[in-house]
Design a protein around this motif. Structure first.
Motif, PDB file in Angstrom:
ATOM      1  N   ARG A  89       0.696  -1.504   0.046  1.00  0.00           N
ATOM      2  CA  ARG A  89       0.313  -0.625   0.249  1.00  0.00           C
ATOM      3  C   ARG A  89       0.802   1.228   0.108  1.00  0.00           C
ATOM      4  N   LYS A  90       0.365   2.521  -1.411  1.00  0.00           N
ATOM      5  CA  LYS A  90       1.340   3.416  -0.905  1.00  0.00           C
ATOM      6  C   LYS A  90       0.502   4.665  -0.274  1.00  0.00           C
ATOM      7  N   ASN A  91      -1.046   4.668  -0.561  1.00  0.00           N
ATOM      8  CA  ASN A  91      -1.758   5.485   0.521  1.00  0.00           C
ATOM      9  C   ASN A  91      -2.187   4.590   1.803  1.00  0.00           C
ATOM     10  N   VAL A  92      -3.010   6.165   2.232  1.00  0.00           N
ATOM     11  CA  VAL A  92      -3.128   5.902   3.995  1.00  0.00           C
ATOM     12  C   VAL A  92      -4.741   5.296   3.261  1.00  0.00           C
ATOM     13  N   ILE A  93      -5.254   4.509   4.069  1.00  0.00           N
ATOM     14  CA  ILE A  93      -7.076   3.485   4.248  1.00  0.00           C
ATOM     15  C   ILE A  93      -7.961   5.257   4.462  1.00  0.00           C
ATOM     16  N   SER A  94      -8.321   5.578   3.114  1.00  0.00           N
ATOM     17  CA  SER A  94      -9.399   6.713   3.192  1.00  0.00           C
ATOM     18  C   SER A  94     -10.663   6.040   2.318  1.00  0.00           C
ATOM     19  N   LEU A  95     -11.956   7.347   3.055  1.00  0.00           N
ATOM     20  CA  LEU A  95     -13.226   6.532   2.167  1.00  0.00           C
ATOM     21  C   LEU A  95     -13.290   8.385   1.816  1.00  0.00           C
ATOM     22  N   LYS A  96     -13.395   8.688   0.384  1.00  0.00           N
ATOM     23  CA  LYS A  96     -13.984   9.854   0.014  1.00  0.00           C
ATOM     24  C   LYS A  96     -15.152  10.475  -0.525  1.00  0.00           C
ATOM     25  N   LEU A  97     -15.550  11.102  -0.225  1.00  0.00           N
ATOM     26  CA  LEU A  97     -16.956  11.975  -0.705  1.00  0.00           C
ATOM     27  C   LEU A  97     -16.554  13.432  -1.082  1.00  0.00           C
ATOM     28  N   GLY A  98     -17.476  13.820  -2.844  1.00  0.00           N
ATOM     29  CA  GLY A  98     -17.533  15.395  -2.870  1.00  0.00           C
ATOM     30  C   GLY A  98     -17.937  15.309  -4.476  1.00  0.00           C
ATOM     31  N   PHE A  99     -18.112  17.171  -4.312  1.00  0.00           N
ATOM     32  CA  PHE A  99     -18.675  17.068  -5.797  1.00  0.00           C
ATOM     33  C   PHE A  99     -19.066  19.083  -5.687  1.00  0.00           C
ATOM     34  N   ALA A 100     -18.381  19.016  -7.117  1.00  0.00           N
ATOM     35  CA  ALA A 100     -18.643  20.601  -7.300  1.00  0.00           C
ATOM     36  C   ALA A 100     -19.747  21.118  -7.772  1.00  0.00           C
ATOM     37  N   ASP A 101     -20.790  22.087  -7.564  1.00  0.00           N
ATOM     38  CA  ASP A 101     -21.585  22.445  -8.870  1.00  0.00           C
ATOM     39  C   ASP A 101     -21.113  23.921  -8.834  1.00  0.00           C
ATOM     40  N   GLU A 102     -22.343  24.917  -9.646  1.00  0.00           N
ATOM     41  CA  GLU A 102     -22.034  26.525 -10.359  1.00  0.00           C
ATOM     42  C   GLU A 102     -20.824  26.927  -9.217  1.00  0.00           C
ATOM     43  N   TYR A 104     -20.237  26.373  -5.798  1.00  0.00           N
ATOM     44  CA  TYR A 104     -18.902  25.759  -5.156  1.00  0.00           C
ATOM     45  C   TYR A 104     -18.415  23.878  -5.635  1.00  0.00           C
ATOM     46  N   GLY A 105     -17.269  23.760  -3.985  1.00  0.00           N
ATOM     47  CA  GLY A 105     -16.672  22.736  -4.845  1.00  0.00           C
ATOM     48  C   GLY A 105     -16.500  22.028  -2.945  1.00  0.00           C
ATOM     49  N   TYR A 106     -16.754  20.566  -2.353  1.00  0.00           N
ATOM     50  CA  TYR A 106     -17.040  20.281  -1.209  1.00  0.00           C
ATOM     51  C   TYR A 106     -15.936  18.928  -1.317  1.00  0.00           C
ATOM     52  N   ALA A 107     -15.051  18.208  -0.437  1.00  0.00           N
ATOM     53  CA  ALA A 107     -14.678  17.147  -0.221  1.00  0.00           C
ATOM     54  C   ALA A 107     -14.757  16.589   1.116  1.00  0.00           C
ATOM     55  N   ILE A 108     -14.545  15.162   1.546  1.00  0.00           N
ATOM     56  CA  ILE A 108     -14.040  15.009   3.144  1.00  0.00           C
ATOM     57  C   ILE A 108     -13.610  13.438   2.820  1.00  0.00           C
ATOM     58  N   ASP A 109     -12.284  13.587   3.826  1.00  0.00           N
ATOM     59  CA  ASP A 109     -12.318  12.298   3.095  1.00  0.00           C
ATOM     60  C   ASP A 109     -12.094  11.480   5.208  1.00  0.00           C
ATOM     61  N   LEU A 110     -13.012  10.370   5.392  1.00  0.00           N
ATOM     62  CA  LEU A 110     -12.823   9.316   5.790  1.00  0.00           C
ATOM     63  C   LEU A 110     -11.951   8.600   6.784  1.00  0.00           C
ATOM     64  N   GLY A 111     -11.293   8.191   7.682  1.00  0.00           N
ATOM     65  CA  GLY A 111     -10.267   7.034   7.589  1.00  0.00           C
ATOM     66  C   GLY A 111     -10.178   6.972   9.397  1.00  0.00           C
ATOM     67  N   LEU A 112      -8.927   5.782   9.402  1.00  0.00           N
ATOM     68  CA  LEU A 112      -9.354   5.004  10.250  1.00  0.00           C
ATOM     69  C   LEU A 112      -9.322   5.963  11.863  1.00  0.00           C
ATOM     70  N   PRO A 113      -9.577   5.903  12.782  1.00  0.00           N
ATOM     71  CA  PRO A 113      -9.496   6.411  14.233  1.00  0.00           C
ATOM     72  C   PRO A 113      -7.666   5.454  14.739  1.00  0.00           C
ATOM     73  N   ALA A 114      -7.464   6.825  15.617  1.00  0.00           N
ATOM     74  CA  ALA A 114      -6.061   6.700  15.566  1.00  0.00           C
ATOM     75  C   ALA A 114      -5.839   6.417  16.940  1.00  0.00           C
ATOM     76  N   ASP A 115      -6.635   5.452  17.692  1.00  0.00           N
ATOM     77  CA  ASP A 115      -6.902   4.871  18.604  1.00  0.00           C
ATOM     78  C   ASP A 115      -7.868   4.090  18.944  1.00  0.00           C
ATOM     79  N   ALA A 116      -7.210   3.058  17.497  1.00  0.00           N
ATOM     80  CA  ALA A 116      -8.165   2.141  17.341  1.00  0.00           C
ATOM     81  C   ALA A 116      -7.644   0.932  18.147  1.00  0.00           C
ATOM     82  N   GLY A 117      -8.631   0.568  18.719  1.00  0.00           N
ATOM     83  CA  GLY A 117      -8.530  -0.689  19.575  1.00  0.00           C
ATOM     84  C   GLY A 117      -8.701  -0.365  21.348  1.00  0.00           C
ATOM     85  N   ARG A 118      -8.426   0.958  21.492  1.00  0.00           N
ATOM     86  CA  ARG A 118      -8.260   2.153  22.729  1.00  0.00           C
ATOM     87  C   ARG A 118      -9.434   2.327  22.938  1.00  0.00           C
TER      88      ARG A 118
END
Length: 385
Positions: A89-102, A104-118
């Motif tokens: 793997r070269k990149n981090v694990i992520s789920l990305k969603l975004g759109f652009a209208d006439e 503005y544009g918006y995007a969000i990147d969700l990933g694994l929590p830093a305290d996974a398991g704790r």
């Protein structure tokens, strides 16, 4: 109008960027990714409501919604010369969603929590970055607001990016916690625009459907998601909406038919007079297909048009003879509202594809990935962590 939709790492949508039009048709075989695309748009809307994390949890958590294949396919994998297998793997694990209208544009990147398991909440995804920009695609020069970790910075009148929130929880979006008339006006505008998107995929028509029973009515410019306020919504159209379009839509599907709404002690009830019958039928007597068409009519002829309406398999329960009237109804609604239709009804798709301002996408699966052929991919850039 939304011009571009982008999804990466969500279920079978490994990496997809699509241009949208006034009417966008999404079709394909079962399992091709239609539902995933629909859900991704709905998840974007949930961000503006502050419910994205809960929505992902309802789908089984981040791990069950992430793309399950390799980060990339080699040419030999695609040719079938070697089995599909994971690579370094070269990149981090992520789920990305975004759109652009006439505007503005918006995007969000969700990933694994830093305290996974704790933590007991270690299955909850973490919002890593967000970005709001002006124009077609994100760049260094057009970003209006950005979130990295717990800090949200907004561009001020002097062209300076200043922090407006510095302790944003990792499960909260800047769309809900930094939108402000003073320091985050563009965030506020886009958030309210996203909150006005409407989704119809669970309009009930079963025997116990709410629409089949009288209900206390109030002015209803927007049909509810389950259609329980159908009578009030149709009466609202009759009083303050396009009464002519409503009559035409009903006559188009059921020649010679008409509707009326009665009120008894505040309870609204819908009646439908059909050609050849001596008395009107109550909603409890209507067929599933007839009731569904009336529900879709109320949704699409809303006196308060939405910026976006998404219909998921609207053809359910409809007789083939109703598909062409439904296509004309959708086309009428598209004069004031952008419409996305997810369907596998060939007749409905064919009828709609003939309408001006319509784009059609036929999804297919290749090695588990949803693929769309012959697409001129618009410019797109994801915000960097």
């Amino acid at each position: 109008m939304i011009l571009t939709l982008a999804v990466s790492g969500y279920r079978s949508l490994r990496d997809i960027v699509l241009p949208l039009d006034r009417i966008t048709l999404v079709t394909g075989a079962n399992g091709s990714g239609k539902s995933s695309l629909y859900r991704s748009i709905r998840l974007l809307a949930e961000v503006s409501q502050g419910r994205a994390i809960a929505s992902l949890a309802a789908e089984g958590g981040l791990n069950s919604t992430l793309w399950a294949g390799p980060e990339a396919f080699s040419r030999s994998m695609k040719r079938g010369e070697v089995p599909v297998q994971g690579t370094v793997r070269k990149n981090v694990i992520s789920l990305k969603l975004g759109f652009a209208d006439e505007d503005y544009g918006y995007a969000i990147d969700l990933g694994l929590p830093a305290d996974a398991g704790r933590s007991f909440f270690s299955m909850d995804p973490e919002i890593k970055v967000e970005a709001l920009w002006a124009g077609e695609a994100l760049s260094r020069s057009n970003e209006i607001a950005g979130r990295s970790g717990p800090t949200v910075k907004v561009l001020n009148e002097r062209g300076q990016r200043l922090p407006v929130v510095q302790n944003l929880a990792r499960f909260d979006s800047m769309m809900t916690h930094a939108a402000d008339p003073k320091d985050g006006l563009e965030l506020l505008v886009l958030r309210e625009r996203m909150r006005a998107w409407r989704f119809y995929d669970h309009l009930r028509t079963d025997r116990d459907a709410p629409a089949r029973f009288p209900k206390i009515g109030t002015r209803t410019p927007v049909l509810s998601a389950d259609g329980g306020d159908l009578a009030a919504a149709l009466q609202t159209i009759l009083e303050i909406g396009d009464e002519v379009a409503l009559a035409e839509a009903i006559d188009d599907a059921f020649p010679g038919a008409a509707i009326e709404v009665t009120v008894n002690d505040g309870y609204f009830e819908l009646l439908m007079q059909q050609k050849g019958l001596l008395r009107p039928l109550k909603t409890g007597e209507l067929s599933d297909g007839t009731l569904r068409y009336l529900l879709l009519t109320a949704a699409l002829l809303s006196p308060r048009p939405a910026p976006l309406v998404v219909l998921n398999e609207p053809e359910t329960s409809l007789h083939p003879s109703l598909l062409q009237p439904l296509a004309r109804l959708i086309s009428k609604a598209a004069e004031n509202t952008q419409v996305i239709v997810v369907s596998h009804a060939d007749d409905l798709v064919s009828f709609l594809a003939e309408q001006p301002g319509c784009v059609r996408y036929d999804l297919r699966k290749e090695l588990g990935e949803t693929v769309v052929d012959n697409v001129e991919v618009p410019r797109w850039a994801w915000p960097k962590r």
